[in-house]
Design a protein around this motif. Sequence first.
Motif, PDB file in Angstrom:
ATOM      1  N   ASP A 189      -2.504  -3.002   9.741  1.00  0.00           N
ATOM      2  CA  ASP A 189      -2.335  -1.263   9.364  1.00  0.00           C
ATOM      3  C   ASP A 189      -2.549  -0.444  10.448  1.00  0.00           C
ATOM      4  OD1 ASP A 189      -2.064   0.987   7.412  1.00  0.00           O
ATOM      5  OD2 ASP A 189      -4.682   1.351   6.784  1.00  0.00           O
TER       6      ASP A 189
ATOM      7  N   SER B 142       1.201  -0.882  -0.037  1.00  0.00           N
ATOM      8  CA  SER B 142       0.287  -0.464  -0.122  1.00  0.00           C
ATOM      9  C   SER B 142       0.427   0.938  -0.039  1.00  0.00           C
ATOM     10  CB  SER B 142      -1.158   0.495   1.095  1.00  0.00           C
ATOM     11  OG  SER B 142      -0.442   0.022   2.649  1.00  0.00           O
TER      12      SER B 142
ATOM     13  N   GLU C 111      -4.229   8.169   0.331  1.00  0.00           N
ATOM     14  CA  GLU C 111      -4.757   7.563   0.119  1.00  0.00           C
ATOM     15  C   GLU C 111      -3.835   7.136  -1.732  1.00  0.00           C
ATOM     16  OE1 GLU C 111      -6.062   2.578   0.166  1.00  0.00           O
ATOM     17  OE2 GLU C 111      -6.657   3.667   1.359  1.00  0.00           O
TER      18      GLU C 111
END
Length: 198
Positions: free
Chosen positions: A136, A1, A15
Amino acid sequence: SQRVQYQDDECTYAETLPREKIGIDNRVWRYMPIPDTAQITNGNDGWCTWDSVLGFSNDLAQSKFIQSFGTSNVCDTGPDAHGPKNWHIIDKVQLPADLSTGEYLLSWRWDGYMADQMWTNCADVQIVQDAPAEEDEDNQSCPPVMPITPVPQPSATPPPAPTNNGPCSDILPLPGNWGANGLYDCDYYETRDSAYCG
């Protein structure tokens, strides 16, 4: 990510979609989600800033992002495109499951498209067995990302990956601004013991 975090506030970020290309010797390169000023507009490879944005963690993140890089109809000419000093690029990588425990050296290289510069850095890391796996962990207490629907805009098409895996060759032009519009070629970099071409 991947995400672009505003200052040191780990709950204020955009993001972004990690974009990669395959280079010489099948090495995987990840693009920075913020192109340099007019990098795409001037015909170099990469993507417009908003093409990578998936969503924002909060309204402040979106407001600061627009203030720094322009609205979704601005490709790469926002006020902070060349010097996004208030933003940090956060990348997460996944290690191979069969990687042995021990001490390792993590290194990375950042090629500057518009400045013909390479930046490198490294860090000592220790891989341990049975570390608690947390989802996360960087932003567990942050609200979920608010997805966006950006205004469609033309995007640059990245050039095909080089097919030459042998010694340095000038068959293909150097990507990005490396060739400086024909001023430099592979021979130039090879005489400086650069690992770029070979």
